[in-house]
Design an enzyme around this catalytic site. Sequence first.
Site, short mmCIF file in Angstrom:
data_model
loop_
_atom_site.label_atom_id
_atom_site.label_comp_id
_atom_site.label_asym_id
_atom_site.label_seq_id
_atom_site.Cartn_x
_atom_site.Cartn_y
_atom_site.Cartn_z
N ARG A 165 0.86 -1.20 0.00
CA ARG A 165 0.00 0.00 0.00
C ARG A 165 0.89 1.24 0.00
NH1 ARG A 165 -3.87 -0.15 4.93
NH2 ARG A 165 -5.00 -1.71 3.73
N ARG B 259 -1.52 6.27 10.03
CA ARG B 259 -1.79 5.74 8.68
C ARG B 259 -1.92 6.87 7.66
NH1 ARG B 259 -3.93 0.62 8.41
NH2 ARG B 259 -2.99 -0.69 9.97
N LYS C 199 -3.47 1.02 14.97
CA LYS C 199 -3.46 2.02 13.90
C LYS C 199 -4.09 3.32 14.37
CE LYS C 199 -6.09 -0.95 11.53
NZ LYS C 199 -6.98 -1.58 10.52
N LYS D 228 -5.66 6.99 12.64
CA LYS D 228 -6.01 7.57 11.34
C LYS D 228 -6.36 9.06 11.46
CE LYS D 228 -7.38 3.19 9.41
NZ LYS D 228 -8.42 2.34 8.80
N CYS E 251 -15.24 -2.96 -0.25
CA CYS E 251 -13.85 -3.25 0.12
C CYS E 251 -13.33 -4.37 -0.77
CB CYS E 251 -13.77 -3.66 1.58
SG CYS E 251 -14.43 -5.31 1.85
N CYS F 149 -8.01 -10.72 0.66
CA CYS F 149 -8.08 -10.34 2.07
C CYS F 149 -8.23 -11.58 2.96
CB CYS F 149 -9.25 -9.40 2.31
SG CYS F 149 -9.35 -8.96 4.05
N CYS G 253 -16.51 -8.36 5.64
CA CYS G 253 -16.51 -8.74 7.07
C CYS G 253 -16.86 -7.50 7.87
CB CYS G 253 -15.14 -9.33 7.47
SG CYS G 253 -13.89 -8.10 7.87
N CYS H 237 -13.94 -1.67 6.21
CA CYS H 237 -12.95 -0.97 5.37
C CYS H 237 -13.57 -0.02 4.35
CB CYS H 237 -12.05 -1.97 4.66
SG CYS H 237 -11.06 -2.93 5.82
FE1 SRM Z 1 -9.02 -2.01 6.21
C1 SRM Z 1 -7.70 -4.70 7.77
C2 SRM Z 1 -8.23 -3.28 3.23
C3 SRM Z 1 -9.64 0.99 4.83
C4 SRM Z 1 -10.70 -1.08 9.04
N1 SRM Z 1 -8.06 -3.68 5.62
C5 SRM Z 1 -7.54 -4.65 6.42
C6 SRM Z 1 -6.71 -5.66 5.61
C7 SRM Z 1 -5.30 -5.18 5.60
C8 SRM Z 1 -6.86 -7.12 6.02
C9 SRM Z 1 -5.86 -7.69 7.00
O1 SRM Z 1 -5.63 -7.12 8.07
O2 SRM Z 1 -5.34 -8.77 6.69
C10 SRM Z 1 -7.39 -5.46 4.21
C11 SRM Z 1 -6.52 -5.81 3.00
C12 SRM Z 1 -7.41 -6.33 1.88
C13 SRM Z 1 -6.71 -6.48 0.60
O3 SRM Z 1 -6.61 -7.64 0.11
O4 SRM Z 1 -6.29 -5.51 0.01
C14 SRM Z 1 -7.90 -4.04 4.33
N2 SRM Z 1 -8.84 -1.26 4.38
C15 SRM Z 1 -8.60 -1.96 3.25
C16 SRM Z 1 -8.81 -1.13 2.02
C17 SRM Z 1 -7.87 -1.47 0.88
C18 SRM Z 1 -10.27 -1.29 1.59
C19 SRM Z 1 -10.60 -0.80 0.20
O5 SRM Z 1 -11.28 -1.57 -0.47
O6 SRM Z 1 -10.23 0.28 -0.19
C20 SRM Z 1 -8.64 0.27 2.62
C21 SRM Z 1 -7.23 0.76 2.60
C22 SRM Z 1 -7.14 2.16 3.11
C23 SRM Z 1 -5.79 2.79 3.00
O7 SRM Z 1 -5.44 3.19 1.90
O8 SRM Z 1 -5.10 2.91 4.03
C24 SRM Z 1 -9.06 0.03 4.05
N3 SRM Z 1 -9.92 -0.31 6.85
C25 SRM Z 1 -10.17 0.78 6.08
C26 SRM Z 1 -11.10 1.65 6.74
C27 SRM Z 1 -11.68 2.93 6.19
C28 SRM Z 1 -10.87 4.14 6.56
O9 SRM Z 1 -9.85 4.05 7.24
O10 SRM Z 1 -11.29 5.23 6.17
C29 SRM Z 1 -11.42 1.04 7.95
C30 SRM Z 1 -12.46 1.55 8.98
C31 SRM Z 1 -11.98 2.71 9.75
C32 SRM Z 1 -11.29 2.29 11.01
O11 SRM Z 1 -10.10 2.04 10.95
O12 SRM Z 1 -11.97 2.15 12.03
C33 SRM Z 1 -10.66 -0.17 8.00
N4 SRM Z 1 -9.13 -2.74 8.10
C34 SRM Z 1 -9.94 -2.26 9.09
C35 SRM Z 1 -9.87 -3.14 10.22
C36 SRM Z 1 -10.63 -2.95 11.57
C37 SRM Z 1 -9.87 -2.08 12.49
C38 SRM Z 1 -10.48 -2.04 13.86
O13 SRM Z 1 -10.44 -0.99 14.50
O14 SRM Z 1 -10.99 -3.05 14.34
C39 SRM Z 1 -9.01 -4.19 9.86
C40 SRM Z 1 -8.60 -5.39 10.74
C41 SRM Z 1 -7.54 -5.06 11.71
O15 SRM Z 1 -6.91 -4.01 11.67
O16 SRM Z 1 -7.32 -5.91 12.58
C42 SRM Z 1 -8.57 -3.90 8.52
FE1 SF4 Z 2 -11.04 -7.48 4.32
FE2 SF4 Z 2 -13.01 -7.11 6.02
FE3 SF4 Z 2 -11.54 -5.05 5.26
FE4 SF4 Z 2 -13.19 -6.12 3.57
S1 SF4 Z 2 -13.78 -5.11 5.49
S2 SF4 Z 2 -11.05 -5.60 3.14
S3 SF4 Z 2 -13.14 -8.25 4.10
S4 SF4 Z 2 -10.82 -6.76 6.43
#
Ligand code: SRM
Ligand code: SF4
Length: 578
Positions: free
Chosen positions: A90, A159, A222, A224, A443, A449, A488, A492
């Site tokens: 990323r 981030r 993390k 943000k 997402c 993922c 899930c 995201c």
């Molecule tokens: Fe996310 C984890 C993809 C924005 C909350 N996110 C992941 C992972 C890295 C899975 C992993 O941990 O193994 C995903 C990778 C999937 C893949 O194959 O690419 C993933 N997140 C994404 C992206 C690519 C979604 C998308 O379709 O665009 C976004 C990348 C953003 C970036 O450029 O940095 C992405 N993730 C978000 C957002 C939205 C935001 O930040 O505006 C959230 C919700 C906001 C927040 O953080 O509360 C988000 N991602 C999570 C979480 C839950 C965090 C939590 O507080 O519980 C995880 C899981 C974790 O961190 O344990 C996660």
């Molecule tokens: Fe993966 Fe869940 Fe984030 Fe979708 S919402 S990219 S399934 S961790």
Amino acid sequence: MTTTTRPAPDRSRDLSQPLDKLGPDETLKANSDYLRGTIRQSLYDPITGSVVFSDNKLMKFHGIYQQDDRDIRDERRRQKLEPAFTFMARVRIPGGVLSPAQWLKLDDLGRRHGAEMLRLTTRQTFQFHHVVKEDLQPLMQGLRDVLLDTRAACGDDSRGVMCSINPQLSKIHAEVYALAKKASDHAIPKTRAYDEIWYGAGGGERKEPEEPFYGRTYMPRKFKIGFVIPPSNDIDVYTQDLGFIAIVSRGKLKGFNVAIGGGMGRTDQAPQTYPRLADVIGFIPVKQLIPTVDAVMSVQRDFGDRVERPHARFKYTIDDKGLDWIKAEIESRLGAKLSPAQPFAFTTNGDVVGWVEGDDGRAHYTLFVENGRINNTPERALLDGLREIARVHKGTFRCTPNQSVTISDIDPKDRPAIETLLKQYGLDNLNARSAMRLNSMACVALPTCALAMAESERYLPMLLSKIEPILEANGLADQPITIRMTGCPNGCARPYVAEIALTGRAPGKYNLYFGGGFHGQRLNKMYLENVGEGAILQALEEILGRYARERQPGERFGDFVIRAGIVPEVREGRHFND
Ligand code: SRM
Ligand code: SF4
């Protein structure tokens, strides 16, 4: 207000202190030699396409995730082969702004190392998927050629910093974007591990302390940060750990309202985890920006939960300690009280697609990229078309917070050339979609993922094709309604602020939510749990039909479902939405 220097790291987190009572990730960070671990050895291990467990965790701080192709996981297991390991990388692009030269480099690297595609994310950047281990260093070095990197794109740190794209407000955007970039540069880790591992830089003499702010254990989770310029709330400021809302008066940036404690993530079947909207706690002048970043981050660094990782986000620290206590602690570290928050108003959290003219007379074209995937398909050559545009474009590109892209800062005399290319590559009709599709996000989910429980990016377009006839039958095809899907509950695609949301529970099964605010101001509420496509379409048919018949003039779908009693309101700033 007085300015302060960066607060010293919390010494209780140092290696010299006992870590045995802390979670395993804390010990790993503390013992990692500032994120070096054994990543270099793992990279050169020819026996496997993977890296060792601890390096996999540490590489997240370098913006890299080990993944495997879940579509062929079972088949590989049957064949007694190791999983088809590849990596996701990323890029860190504060505010999502990049030059045509940077675009061309990303395109080139995606073609070479990333399965001939790029993926725009919900935080305004790009991901490369399917990168094999041997290609990681060439990829990083390629990014360095155009002054890009993947530092802190993941991991327990600050981030990717977001910033509204606001093409119409050129001057204010330039100013706020510059501050977002400054905050990003300020808040990222300072360890030289990245240069050593990915660029082969010599160790040299270490500057001590290597991480003056983070110390050895970085953040508990993390963190943000986002900057928003009303009236657009495209970055969903209430979902950020730390949000800055630009306050503009007579065309001049006066400062920012500060919002803290947003977050979407929740864990399945774990009610102690929940989405939460940020609280606006006051106003700061521009000169207090960096001290405020330090003060807020240091409070979370020092008081965030370092034992229970699922409980380690800032939103839980705030709820545990109380908002007033947290605010007082921030003010004490700032050395001054925050001023009262200033008035502002949002109108939408979506993108405005198509052509707009900026206040400096330059043109901007926002192109809808469905779920952010940029590749070539038999229907449209998106990767090729954008490459050709980058070859002639003299302005910038802006990645939108909704996974799309704006071709920005076009001199009006250069607009015909861009229009010709959009047409030539079949991109001129990408914006000609239903208003719901244009306001949709999904997402990544399967197949890359590791956490996905259901399809998302690959499924939402198909589901929308079944919803669109319902919209048309009810005269709602042009009615913007936000719909977001995730594979899930992690959130995201920021689903819990969408008017309609679907979050994956199991293959083909989703929770269905209604009632988020059109400009991201309200959480939605679960309407159906763990249901398949049939039940989803039936519910949408019924409720969209009622909306078409019973709505009041100008009433948004999210507001209607609450007024009509279809779901109860999740009150402002409150959390639980199940
Ligand atoms: Fe996310 C984890 C993809 C924005 C909350 N996110 C992941 C992972 C890295 C899975 C992993 O941990 O193994 C995903 C990778 C999937 C893949 O194959 O690419 C993933 N997140 C994404 C992206 C690519 C979604 C998308 O379709 O665009 C976004 C990348 C953003 C970036 O450029 O940095 C992405 N993730 C978000 C957002 C939205 C935001 O930040 O505006 C959230 C919700 C906001 C927040 O953080 O509360 C988000 N991602 C999570 C979480 C839950 C965090 C939590 O507080 O519980 C995880 C899981 C974790 O961190 O344990 C996660
Ligand atoms: Fe993966 Fe869940 Fe984030 Fe979708 S919402 S990219 S399934 S961790």
